[in-house]
Design an enzyme around this catalytic site. Structure first.
Site, mmCIF file in Angstrom:
data_model
loop_
_atom_site.group_PDB
_atom_site.id
_atom_site.type_symbol
_atom_site.label_atom_id
_atom_site.label_comp_id
_atom_site.label_asym_id
_atom_site.label_seq_id
_atom_site.Cartn_x
_atom_site.Cartn_y
_atom_site.Cartn_z
ATOM 1 N N LYS B 20 -25.793 -79.961 -13.577
ATOM 2 C CA LYS B 20 -25.798 -78.768 -14.434
ATOM 3 C C LYS B 20 -25.929 -79.226 -15.870
ATOM 4 C CE LYS B 20 -24.696 -74.758 -13.053
ATOM 5 N NZ LYS B 20 -25.564 -74.114 -12.068
ATOM 6 N N THR B 65 -24.654 -77.968 -8.353
ATOM 7 C CA THR B 65 -24.586 -78.066 -9.818
ATOM 8 C C THR B 65 -23.496 -77.131 -10.335
ATOM 9 O OG1 THR B 65 -26.269 -76.366 -10.237
ATOM 10 C CG2 THR B 65 -27.056 -78.625 -9.925
ATOM 11 N N ASP B 66 -23.263 -76.039 -9.651
ATOM 12 C CA ASP B 66 -22.181 -75.133 -10.052
ATOM 13 C C ASP B 66 -20.827 -75.839 -10.008
ATOM 14 O OD1 ASP B 66 -21.533 -72.150 -10.592
ATOM 15 O OD2 ASP B 66 -20.087 -72.750 -9.041
ATOM 16 N N ARG B 182 -42.170 -92.326 -55.025
ATOM 17 C CA ARG B 182 -42.315 -91.142 -54.184
ATOM 18 C C ARG B 182 -40.948 -90.725 -53.636
ATOM 19 N NH1 ARG B 182 -44.671 -92.893 -48.144
ATOM 20 N NH2 ARG B 182 -43.037 -94.412 -47.719
ATOM 21 N N HIS B 258 -42.823 -85.472 -45.293
ATOM 22 C CA HIS B 258 -43.625 -85.658 -46.506
ATOM 23 C C HIS B 258 -43.297 -84.611 -47.569
ATOM 24 C CE1 HIS B 258 -45.803 -88.559 -44.205
ATOM 25 N NE2 HIS B 258 -46.329 -87.664 -43.385
#
Lengths: 306, 306, 306, 306
Positions: B20, B65-66, B182, B258
């Site tokens: 899960k 998965t529960d 820069r 950038h």
């Protein structure tokens, strides 16, 4: 708004606006080795005498959206960015006063905050972006009157106690059990309208106003023993109205970010307000305006993201 | 991995895992009127003897998965959440040692930080969510050896000077002018692997380790006079390796966010490194691993979000 | 990968790569009044002899990411875009063969499909963007061997019946009831690896291959009476392996997009598999590789978005 | 809206509304082995006599948002989902007529379309989600009058020629060159208001109306030789007004998704309207209302996502 020059047109033009949206401008101000950052997302929206471009495609009255973009960057240099509100005022005034067909300009700004990273050297030009909220400003100008609405979004707050919800209406579809100690969490989206409207009056201190309003709404959220999110919302708005003379109206859109107490009994465990599931959808959505007594509401009912 | 029970199968099962994902668990710990919050997003991924469920749909080896979700919430109560890493270790050990078919468990955790809102009262149970970064932890266990990789994502940093870029290769498609001052900005996604791998050894102090590594990488970013983002990346990794004995490997994925200096000359203005356009796409993407000398690389080349 | 020129360095460079990511290129091909569109998002990633730029900041071996961007746009003109795969092959070959320090190039491409809008006139240059899925291609070249992995993401599919889930392991944290008729829905993220690796062999028909694989995986999803999402995943992969000789390996990452049957009994209503709540998080996540028997797995276990 | 029971209150309540947002409901209708799907995201917003809950936290007039969620799911069973608009009408009528304090209900619905996957078997219960656009419906009811506004968002369209932009205003910040053949692309967000307002009148055929309006707006986009996006917008709105008697007002928000012709001259290549860079931000944003002559505008100027 009827169109006299095109008789017999069954479909006529209503409100319209246009401009360049989401101009991302970063302004660095160098004070010796100490740098300052302003990081804005600026959206321009212009209205006025724009019937022809809709009806015939003639662009004779249209300042290109590309030009509105260029103006944002040029003004960052020409005027600097003292605050989002002040920057928006420069832009709105320019568009309305320099182009005859443009009768109204609305500038919307998102501002992202940066914190300094302390360094061992003497320079101060390193920053980490604060992610806590996005500051908002909307400036509207029609050549005579200003409307400034500031606000914020994405500010997530939580009280882990001092919130209840009971005594509500029960109909045939009601299954919710009453709660006497729950988490109250929301993601604040708020807007507040300034009563400054004329050049003749002194402008508010925009930076200080934001900082104070943010403080008051957080305090009101934390201090309120809440019987409903509506009550908390009202207290947040009222606190601002009571403490900040420059504000006449506040609107909040507050999703109730549900934290469900997980049932651990099937596993032989007692969940004494300790373990919560933070849910995504659906969510309660509580929206309201709080006004200074006697003032008129002008912030739209539905808040938009930009 | 060949499948002997299903002869003549042209398509065979390779690596597989299941569980899960994104269990959102919030744990409140009450120390009188002072509350503490842990806010996690936990994903479970299990591997092992799982051929049958793929070939025939038999779930005889499959812990649902529960159930893995329920376990996350139950463990938040049973063990508390001392740190994301410690919590993941409890979970991974449980799945591998309690279910015979499960041979490997991988727990991934995102952690969201909360700051206190100061209040006038004596209680301390109001919080505002920090938005600055998302903390990450990945714990993998195969029943014998541990692998812990921690990290962060969404940390946006900027140096407004002390960055150059020149002396690079020029081919027929090169038009970029060299830059001697820069902005250097990136959104740090980093992972670092601990050399703690065995229960027999004492665990690192996970909370202190995170805090120190975060400090070192920010310092290295700020302190490095940069001739390329690659150089800054290496310095960030090397600083961690040099100062934190518990770490053997660091990987960074650094988009070069950038900031283009806007040409204001058409408007008669000089842009002396003041006004920048913050661009979205495309962006340079600089990725590298920094290793303690003699150590092996194990963090995947492509970092994933969860 | 040890660094002999910098003795006593405790932190050494490991795998590294760089380039310009997410170059959005749209190519219009005009065949009289009939136009054709290719709409790609191209990411370039280069590796090679890049130690110095990391250790000292010397860019002497670095082709700027800006140049890699320019090359993408120039090649769209020079070679056209026959398919994402073919375009990536042109780019990868160029970087590896034209720059001595570059030893490997990986090009990742997302492709967005457009449908024609039929018009009354004779022209055919109006399009509406298909939103159903994003096509993916990854081309890697080391100067000798090609690896092409194609795929898709964002393809959402659902079977409203013919799915069960029962017979699974039950431990002390299991509360899930068995299901004998449920919705099975997922958002397919899949990748498939071609066995074309050498210039000497004829290339596959990339466009036809994509179209056929997409058809087969949809058919397998729809045709499989499912006892678990793992079984459906395997069938989708096996169908591709069985029908498409050009493919040796498939990997899927399938979130189980749960649709929970809503309990309407409190309202005196029977929910006979009619009304479902579509949940967001958590979700089951099922991932596996399916291989042509005897072939080696090369697609990484964790699929990334780009 | 003044609050007589709380004298001397400096902050008074203005417009307010509340309800459960984003209830995801999927309705399967079984016609033998042939299934039909409706997939909606439903948001409920209620207004009325709600001062006390804001001022004192009394929930005596508050139907919980959880109950509004339950009602959505129960009504999907009780009434079915013939169309999003019809479903919203059932819900709005229920809230206003069953709860005395509720004076106005607004239901907002997103609908996601699904296509069938053809299978070899006789069943028809497999689907792939269309991704092309999201259909929208908003139903508002105050106990007497109905307002129905439907629409769509996320519909991306492009003309690869037949678009120009020139003859515009040039000020000191204008640098844009005129264009005589450009790509015109936008992501349509549109809303249209029905003139059906009373139960006594026959309702429109909501499904057919949507399908026809979508067709007309696509046709108008494709057929218009465009001198500005404003002109195209107007033509799209006018086409709907002219062909669909049930609609009195249309509003569009059209981002100008810029496709910049890439300068390939530095590489010795001529770009004859072939290779474009698809830009993200900033973008032009063109918004306007088109009205049936003599009708009043009611759709808000700023369209919101839900």
């Amino acid at each position: 708004m009827a169109d006299h020059s095109h008789p017999a047109r069954p479909a006529v033009l209503g409100q319209n606006q246009y401009g360049k949206a989401e101009n991302r401008v970063v302004k660095i101000t160098r004070d010796g080795a100490t740098h300052h950052v302003k990081d804005l997302n600026v959206s321009v929206s212009l209205s006025g005498d724009m019937e022809e471009v809709h009806y015939s495609g003639s662009n004779a009255h249209v300042l290109p959206t590309d030009t509105t973009k260029n103006t944002v960057y040029a003004f960052a240099k020409e005027y600097g960015i003292e605050s989002a509100e002040q920057f928006g005022i420069h832009l709105a005034r320019h568009f309305v006063t320099s182009q005859e067909p443009i009768r109204r300009a609305r500038i919307r700004i998102e501002e992202y905050a940066w914190q300094r990273i302390g360094t061992s050297g003497e320079g101060a030009h390193s920053f980490v972006r604060e992610g806590r909220e996005t500051r908002l400003a909307q400036i509207t100008y029609d050549g005579g009157t200003w409307e400034v609405v500031s606000g914020l979004k994405d500010l997530v707050v939580m009280n882990s106690t001092d919130s209840e919800f009971w005594g509500y209406v029960k109909d045939k579809y009601t299954t919710l059990p009453e709660a006497h100690d729950r988490i109250l969490a929301t993601e604040v989206s708020g807007r507040w309208r300034f009563n400054w409207t004329e050049d003749a009056r002194e402008m508010p201190d925009w930076e200080k106003s934001y900082e104070q309003i943010r403080k008051h709404l957080l305090q009101a959220f934390a201090d309120t023993y809440s019987l409903s999110l509506q009550q908390t919302l009202y207290e947040m708005g009222a606190r601002i109205i009571e403490h900040r003379d420059e504000i006449d109206e506040v609107r909040f859109s507050l999703p109730n970010k549900h934290h469900f107490l997980v049932d651990l009994e099937p596993f032989g465990l007692k969940n004494d307000n300790e373990v919560y599931l933070a849910a995504d959808r659906p969510y309660g959505l509580i929206e309201a305006t709080v006004l200074r007594d006697g003032c008129e509401a002008r912030i739209p009912v539905d808040l938009t993201n930009l």
